[in-house]
Design a protein around this motif. Sequence first.
Motif, short mmCIF file in Angstrom:
data_model
loop_
_atom_site.label_atom_id
_atom_site.label_comp_id
_atom_site.label_asym_id
_atom_site.label_seq_id
_atom_site.Cartn_x
_atom_site.Cartn_y
_atom_site.Cartn_z
N TYR A 1 0.83 -1.21 0.00
CA TYR A 1 0.00 0.00 0.00
C TYR A 1 0.86 1.26 0.00
O TYR A 1 1.76 1.41 0.82
CB TYR A 1 -0.91 0.02 1.24
N ARG A 2 0.55 2.15 -0.94
CA ARG A 2 1.15 3.48 -0.98
C ARG A 2 0.02 4.49 -1.11
O ARG A 2 -0.91 4.29 -1.90
CB ARG A 2 2.11 3.61 -2.17
N ARG A 3 0.09 5.56 -0.35
CA ARG A 3 -0.99 6.54 -0.38
C ARG A 3 -1.23 7.05 -1.79
O ARG A 3 -0.31 7.29 -2.56
CB ARG A 3 -0.66 7.73 0.54
N ASN B 1 2.12 -2.03 4.58
CA ASN B 1 1.92 -0.59 4.62
C ASN B 1 3.25 0.16 4.52
O ASN B 1 4.06 0.13 5.44
CB ASN B 1 1.19 -0.22 5.92
N HIS C 1 3.81 3.18 4.80
CA HIS C 1 3.86 4.39 5.62
C HIS C 1 3.99 4.09 7.11
O HIS C 1 4.02 5.00 7.93
CB HIS C 1 2.62 5.25 5.36
N GLU C 2 4.05 2.83 7.45
CA GLU C 2 4.26 2.44 8.84
C GLU C 2 5.76 2.38 9.11
O GLU C 2 6.52 1.91 8.26
CB GLU C 2 3.61 1.08 9.11
N GLU D 1 -7.33 4.72 2.57
CA GLU D 1 -6.54 4.33 3.73
C GLU D 1 -7.43 3.80 4.85
O GLU D 1 -7.10 2.80 5.50
CB GLU D 1 -5.72 5.53 4.22
N LEU E 1 -6.78 0.04 5.69
CA LEU E 1 -6.02 -0.06 6.94
C LEU E 1 -6.72 0.75 8.04
O LEU E 1 -6.18 1.76 8.51
CB LEU E 1 -4.59 0.45 6.72
N PHE F 1 -4.71 1.52 11.34
CA PHE F 1 -3.63 2.48 11.09
C PHE F 1 -4.19 3.87 10.85
O PHE F 1 -3.68 4.86 11.41
CB PHE F 1 -2.81 2.02 9.87
#
Length: 280
Positions: free
Chosen positions: A35-37, A111, A113-114, A218, A222, A225
């Motif tokens: 996953y990427r925003r 994820n 971004h985590e 998002e 997730l 998150f």
Amino acid sequence: LSDEGLIRFLSQNPIAMNMFSDAFAGFDIRVVAVYRRYYEWILSEYSQEVKPRKEMKMSKKLERLIGFPQWYSNQTQTSSNETKRSSWYFPLDKASLQPWISQFGNVEIFNMHEDEGTNLIERFICSLREIPSACEAARSGLLPISTEMNSAPPQSLFEAQLVALYIQREKIVPRFAPLDDVVKEIEKLLARTNVKIPRRCLGYADLSDIEIKTLTDEEALLPAFAHADGVIDLARQGFRQAVAKNKYCGIKFDLVEKQWKAFFVRLRKDFARQRNTTEG
């Protein structure tokens, strides 16, 4: 097993998805999606699909060199109330995951971004619990890990390429002028701090759609998150920083032509002189 085609093509082709599933019948399959925003992914997708790589001659991708607003419009134009997407424009969302969930059950999401600030590739390798030896090798430095993503030219070079292509199409410089030489001349112009490129950016409605889709996806993909303290604020902040840096902009070519008229006149004369000298 990993390939872009898995998400890009199989998700849109039920017959191919069934064939893929049948090929792995009897195996214990775990599906992991990265996953990427969306607001970051769409810029990366544009860069990969449109921008030539540093080592490529720009002549190899001339027909695809367009500014971001035009590219975005091409991807999201609607016909008969259905969104048209190129085969490459395929962000990770619930809709794209559903065929995989239907075939293989639960899909795990890695994820990006985590734990930001850590080595992303090492973290991904260590998430693959079936091969703990790979994680040990990555952490000990025995597994070479490249930190380079798909390389693309710096923004200044890319904008010089776009302008060069435009002025050749419009015959502002001679058609025989080598395109790479034109780019170099425009790069020299852009290196002067007082020279600005007039820009055309996505409007408020499109930017709002990108931000809303980012936050909606998002939360859907997730939820734990997304609801953690400060995560939504960080996502919004990252998007607004990208907007402030003109990431979702293109070039107003008509204004470039007017503002740089004297430069183009000089450029035309220079190339004509070079040709005369060569032929002489």
